[in-house]
Scaffold this motif. Sequence first.
Motif, mmCIF file in Angstrom:
data_model
loop_
_atom_site.group_PDB
_atom_site.id
_atom_site.type_symbol
_atom_site.label_atom_id
_atom_site.label_comp_id
_atom_site.label_asym_id
_atom_site.label_seq_id
_atom_site.Cartn_x
_atom_site.Cartn_y
_atom_site.Cartn_z
ATOM 1 N N GLU A 110 0.842 -1.209 0.000
ATOM 2 C CA GLU A 110 0.000 0.000 0.000
ATOM 3 C C GLU A 110 0.871 1.249 0.000
ATOM 4 O O GLU A 110 0.568 2.221 -0.693
ATOM 5 C CB GLU A 110 -0.934 -0.026 1.207
ATOM 6 N N ARG A 111 1.913 1.231 0.762
ATOM 7 C CA ARG A 111 2.794 2.388 0.785
ATOM 8 C C ARG A 111 3.443 2.600 -0.582
ATOM 9 O O ARG A 111 3.582 3.717 -1.066
ATOM 10 C CB ARG A 111 3.876 2.179 1.861
ATOM 11 N N MET A 112 3.813 1.511 -1.192
ATOM 12 C CA MET A 112 4.419 1.623 -2.511
ATOM 13 C C MET A 112 3.421 2.179 -3.541
ATOM 14 O O MET A 112 3.759 3.057 -4.354
ATOM 15 C CB MET A 112 4.923 0.248 -2.970
ATOM 16 N N VAL A 113 2.120 1.680 -3.526
ATOM 17 C CA VAL A 113 1.092 2.177 -4.459
ATOM 18 C C VAL A 113 0.804 3.643 -4.233
ATOM 19 O O VAL A 113 0.636 4.429 -5.165
ATOM 20 C CB VAL A 113 -0.196 1.332 -4.335
ATOM 21 N N SER A 114 0.727 4.050 -2.953
ATOM 22 C CA SER A 114 0.471 5.451 -2.634
ATOM 23 C C SER A 114 1.556 6.343 -3.185
ATOM 24 O O SER A 114 1.294 7.421 -3.727
ATOM 25 C CB SER A 114 0.355 5.616 -1.122
ATOM 26 N N GLU A 115 2.770 5.904 -3.071
ATOM 27 C CA GLU A 115 3.879 6.696 -3.598
ATOM 28 C C GLU A 115 3.821 6.771 -5.128
ATOM 29 O O GLU A 115 4.114 7.802 -5.730
ATOM 30 C CB GLU A 115 5.200 6.083 -3.149
ATOM 31 N N ILE A 116 3.386 5.643 -5.745
ATOM 32 C CA ILE A 116 3.325 5.606 -7.206
ATOM 33 C C ILE A 116 2.198 6.502 -7.730
ATOM 34 O O ILE A 116 2.362 7.243 -8.711
ATOM 35 C CB ILE A 116 3.147 4.159 -7.694
ATOM 36 N N THR A 117 0.994 6.459 -7.092
ATOM 37 C CA THR A 117 -0.175 7.199 -7.591
ATOM 38 C C THR A 117 -0.178 8.656 -7.187
ATOM 39 O O THR A 117 -1.006 9.416 -7.696
ATOM 40 C CB THR A 117 -1.466 6.534 -7.061
ATOM 41 N N ARG A 118 0.665 9.047 -6.264
ATOM 42 C CA ARG A 118 0.665 10.450 -5.846
ATOM 43 C C ARG A 118 0.960 11.353 -7.036
ATOM 44 O O ARG A 118 0.313 12.369 -7.274
ATOM 45 C CB ARG A 118 1.701 10.658 -4.732
ATOM 46 N N ASP A 119 1.909 10.988 -7.800
ATOM 47 C CA ASP A 119 2.255 11.774 -8.981
ATOM 48 C C ASP A 119 1.127 11.738 -10.026
ATOM 49 O O ASP A 119 0.865 12.739 -10.705
ATOM 50 C CB ASP A 119 3.552 11.255 -9.585
ATOM 51 N N ARG A 121 -2.128 11.463 -9.425
ATOM 52 C CA ARG A 121 -3.221 12.348 -8.981
ATOM 53 C C ARG A 121 -2.880 13.796 -9.274
ATOM 54 O O ARG A 121 -3.733 14.593 -9.665
ATOM 55 C CB ARG A 121 -3.479 12.136 -7.494
ATOM 56 N N GLN A 122 -1.653 14.132 -9.032
ATOM 57 C CA GLN A 122 -1.247 15.501 -9.318
ATOM 58 C C GLN A 122 -1.385 15.818 -10.801
ATOM 59 O O GLN A 122 -1.872 16.894 -11.199
ATOM 60 C CB GLN A 122 0.187 15.713 -8.862
ATOM 61 N N LEU A 123 -0.991 14.861 -11.652
ATOM 62 C CA LEU A 123 -1.132 15.058 -13.090
ATOM 63 C C LEU A 123 -2.614 15.143 -13.512
ATOM 64 O O LEU A 123 -2.977 15.938 -14.391
ATOM 65 C CB LEU A 123 -0.439 13.910 -13.839
ATOM 66 N N ASP A 124 -3.458 14.316 -12.864
ATOM 67 C CA ASP A 124 -4.897 14.318 -13.189
ATOM 68 C C ASP A 124 -5.539 15.654 -12.823
ATOM 69 O O ASP A 124 -6.346 16.209 -13.579
ATOM 70 C CB ASP A 124 -5.590 13.162 -12.463
ATOM 71 N N GLN A 125 -5.196 16.172 -11.651
ATOM 72 C CA GLN A 125 -5.730 17.474 -11.237
ATOM 73 C C GLN A 125 -5.246 18.573 -12.180
ATOM 74 O O GLN A 125 -6.008 19.483 -12.546
ATOM 75 C CB GLN A 125 -5.286 17.777 -9.794
ATOM 76 N N ALA A 126 -4.017 18.445 -12.580
ATOM 77 C CA ALA A 126 -3.486 19.438 -13.515
ATOM 78 C C ALA A 126 -4.241 19.371 -14.847
ATOM 79 O O ALA A 126 -4.523 20.400 -15.478
ATOM 80 C CB ALA A 126 -2.002 19.200 -13.720
#
Length: 794
Positions: A110-119, A121-126
């Motif tokens: 889970e920690r690994m997925v969170s780190e992977i998807t954080r970027d 989400r930022q791209l999606d919001q952008a």
Amino acid sequence: MSETENPAVVEALAKMFPSDDPLDSVNFDVTQYINAMFPNEQSLSNLDEVILELSERIEAHEEKAEVSELIRDGNQDGNRSEEMLGEAQNDLQNLVTAIMEIKTRAEESERMVSEITRDIRQLDQAKRNLTASITTLNHLHIVLDGVENLEKATADRDYSLVATLLPGVSNVIEHLVYKDSVEEIQIVTERMEKIRSDLSTFVTKDFSAAFAISSKEKLDIQNVKSACQVADSLDISVRNEVISSFIESRLSEYKLLFDSSQEVAWFDKIDRRFAWGKKALMDVEGRFGEIFPSSWEISERVAVAFCKLTVQMMSGVLKQRHQELDVKLLLFAIQRSRMFEEQLAKRYSGITLTGSQKSEENRPKSTNPFENDFVSESGSQSELSETKLDEKLAKKESPFSRMVTCTFSNYLSIYVNAQDRSLKELVQRFVTDFAIESSQTCEVLPSCADLFVYYKKCLVQCSQLSTGEPLLNLSKIFASHLRSYGNNVLMNNLPINTKTSAAQSALSQMTALLKEESATRLTRHDLALTCLLLNSADYCIDTISALDDKLIEKASPEFKERIDLSPEKDLFSDVIKTSIGILVQDTESACGPAFQALLKTNWAAFHNVADQSAYVTAILKHLEEQIPYIRDLLANSRKYFTQFCIKFASSFIGRFTSTLFKCKPISTIPAQQLLIDTQVLHSALLNLPSIGSSISRKPPISFTKTVSSKMCHAENILKAAMNDHNDPAQFIQNFKTLLPDGDADTFKRIIDMKDLRRSEATSLLEKYRGNVSTVEDTEQYSLRKLERLIKNRL
């Protein structure tokens, strides 16, 4: 319990095999068990029996080999169960260890997925922000282009382009975000408001100029249609102003042509007013029907405006020239106005008045609103036929109903007063023509039907004009003329007594009839006239009831309780009662000679009992002639013929009984002859309703009871007079038995019939009074005497 025994297993066995035997107890104690079986030395005498019983039980268990097998199996299963339990515990421990390892790995994943998807989400919001920005910029670009084009099109009055751009630009501006915080968007919004304001002004002015009567330029239909679309996209007040401007332009000529100062404005030329309105509406349908959107209902709005303006103009004319208005012209104007309202109701749905849309399938296909209903202007001032008025009254009222005719509401007193005069003349004509009407062969007077037909016509007309006070006043007027008709045509023509003065009242004439010396027989014509008037009064009562209900149904709620024609019905009921009284009196007066013959008979010289007497034959002959004739005249009024029979029987029997009291001396044989005569009359009276008829009908129960009770009373009087008076006690007892309701006065009159010597009569009367309560007898005698005095005075 042994150390190897598991308590849980023991408890489970105890639950599966419950037992009260001490040998099955887990805590079995041999010593305690023996002491319980042999508590003392005396109990040892049973030792052999106990040993025998235990031996049998041991042998039974050994034969089945259950105990040893169970013990052996139990030991083996117990060892195996302990081994399996140990293995299960080891496996469980291994499973717990594996689960903990999986949980640890899941948390790391889970920690690994969170780190992977954080970027991500930022791209999606952008991306969303960028899309919104691009959309906003695109909208802003559209708005800027649209606003520029709109400004240019507005300046050029190019309504076609404006109609295309305005809805889209307005819609885009409504969806712009941050329009309150971005200065550029605020500027565009203000420019758009300026465009809308300018368009409102331009559209209003251009419409006024385009449809002005003085305008000679050719109408640009396409540009006007586009202007209508623009007006629909602007504030609703713009559309209303455009419509008002158009209507004003269509009706400006009407105001000038039919101004109150113009002769054509008067009501004798009201057809021209409505002809102009029809022409104007057809012009709107034909020339401008395709210009305006259908949702504007422009033709109906012009029609409504025409009606309102017509009411305003005609009201002004009425105020100036109301003295020139007569009922003929009033009805003509109302008729033409109502016809115009009905034509409008056929063409238009009334949505502009009620807000409810009429079904499209009910609309006529033609755009000409008066294609089938155009009325010639040269039509006569005739009223609508009664049938058409009834049909129109039954229809559901449309929104256009009374929209124009309401102008005449305050002047309906002219109509009501005219009907008053007409009804007065009509009743007077009925009075004059009564002799001619009464000579005709008819069941009711023709004037009755004529009177109510005329009134029904007035009711229908008035209810169409107003259901308020004019209708109430008309009902009062008709009630007044009904009373006049009832008194002057019906009551005054009753053949009460041709010798009496015409100024005598009905009561005084009837009183004269009650006096035998002044009674005059009626002719057959008089009898027929009496029945004719009775039937006419009955017809009036039935018709008044129906009209009274119809008046209450049509009247406004606040006037319903004030409409009442019951006094008039009572008047015609009095005519019926008087007519029946005349028939009864005439039929009874013809029996006068027979009663005189009864009185003049020398009963002292009467020694033999024979068949019915001559006076009875004369009475029966008279009844056989008179009753069938009256029955035929009242064939359609059977209830009144029944009333006549009941009243005649009551009056006849009363007079016959009074005549019997005057017959003297009455001994046994005369009394027997009179009793035979009375029984013959009794039988004849019971058959009175069907006398002389080929069809035998059972008389009404009320009639039978009346005749039977009164004639039985007369028969009992004769039976009481027949008794021997030499035995006073028996004579008095027979009187009480035969006449339980008799009093001292009746007893005295029976004594008078026997024509006894004064001393004998006095003695009998004193003995009778001594037999009855003195107080009661005195009171009854006084009441009878008072009643007799009153009757003599009348």
